[in-house]
Design an enzyme around this catalytic site. Sequence first.
Site, PDB file in Angstrom:
ATOM      1  N   LYS A 151       0.876  -1.179   0.000  1.00  0.00           N
ATOM      2  CA  LYS A 151       0.000   0.000   0.000  1.00  0.00           C
ATOM      3  C   LYS A 151       0.906   1.220   0.000  1.00  0.00           C
ATOM      4  CE  LYS A 151      -4.202   1.575   2.372  1.00  0.00           C
ATOM      5  NZ  LYS A 151      -5.000   1.849   1.190  1.00  0.00           N
TER       6      LYS A 151
HETATM    7  N1  PMP Z   1      -7.826  -2.029  -2.609  1.00  0.00           N
HETATM    8  C1  PMP Z   1      -7.220  -0.822  -2.643  1.00  0.00           C
HETATM    9  C2  PMP Z   1      -6.483  -0.433  -3.861  1.00  0.00           C
HETATM   10  C3  PMP Z   1      -7.296   0.036  -1.535  1.00  0.00           C
HETATM   11  O1  PMP Z   1      -6.688   1.240  -1.560  1.00  0.00           O
HETATM   12  C4  PMP Z   1      -8.015  -0.381  -0.390  1.00  0.00           C
HETATM   13  C5  PMP Z   1      -8.081   0.502   0.829  1.00  0.00           C
HETATM   14  N2  PMP Z   1      -8.804   1.672   0.624  1.00  0.00           N
HETATM   15  C6  PMP Z   1      -8.660  -1.624  -0.420  1.00  0.00           C
HETATM   16  C7  PMP Z   1      -8.514  -2.427  -1.533  1.00  0.00           C
HETATM   17  C8  PMP Z   1      -9.434  -2.123   0.763  1.00  0.00           C
HETATM   18  O2  PMP Z   1      -8.561  -2.465   1.808  1.00  0.00           O
HETATM   19  P1  PMP Z   1      -8.987  -2.330   3.330  1.00  0.00           P
HETATM   20  O3  PMP Z   1     -10.186  -3.163   3.522  1.00  0.00           O
HETATM   21  O4  PMP Z   1      -7.813  -2.850   4.093  1.00  0.00           O
HETATM   22  O5  PMP Z   1      -9.243  -0.890   3.586  1.00  0.00           O
END
Ligand code: PMP
Length: 290
Positions: A151
């Site tokens: 991320k």
């Molecule tokens: N995919 C992407 C590209 C993201 O940026 C996010 C978070 N906003 C998610 C999936 C979802 O992840 P999470 O449930 O950990 O927020």
Amino acid sequence: MGLKVFLNGEFVESEEAKISVFDHGVLYGDGVFEGIRAYNRSVFRPEEHLDRLYDGAGAIRLEIGMSKNELQEKICETLRLNDLDNAYIRVVVTRGEGDLGLDPRKCKKSTVFIITDRIALYPREYYINGLSIVTAKTRRNPPEALNPRIKSLNYMNNILGKIDAIDGGTEEALMLTMDGYVAECTGDNIFIVTAGRVMTPPNDVGALCGITQGAVIELARQNGFEFAYEMMKPEQLYEADECFLTGTAAEIVPVVRIDGKAVGAGKPGEVTKKLMGFFRELVETDGVRY
Ligand code: PMP
């Protein structure tokens, strides 16, 4: 009164929270981040978010300079200082200040900041009537180029996908892998339900391992739904009975239209609605108090 921000070991007023133009987070998007939620004075699954943050940092050889426990404590302290019962928490770690070259070794100390804010929820209407999405023209970065599991602060691939969504008149866009399989959306993971079976693409296809996605998989299994990771083409989505997105900010949002085609009955599905209910209970009970 403005909210306080944790910045490199100190708490400063949000207006004073500034970083250098030589920070490689700014110059190159060199860094990692997390988005976390707090519900009723509990942080939802902080360990999982911090594991992902530290794994991402490890993958880009970025030394955070604080232990996970210390960082978790600082998150809680920021929330307490700002007296927030419910919040969206953004934790950012950049490579720090360097010169104008790429070399990360020139950056001697990472920049760490934590912003806690009142959560700006999506309109209720999305949860009641569902969302329309389109397939983005932009493909998701292949894991061999920039692994979507990291991320990272470099979200240009997702931003291009978001621009495709805006061009298509929707809030979210579906991003496909280079060989045309469903990866995820620009800021959310995707699920479908077909013949009672709950499915999401395997994360090694090239998607972020969502914390919400993981929680929904647990909830589906615990509540007796059949679950499988499944490689999918967009056509499988068009033919699904139900579709929904998951993410920290979005939680679970039903999808009722993909590329102009109605999914199932064109309204939020029964399995989706049940999972939304289970998720609501989970966030109220499964957190770390502060
Ligand atoms: N995919 C992407 C590209 C993201 O940026 C996010 C978070 N906003 C998610 C999936 C979802 O992840 P999470 O449930 O950990 O927020």
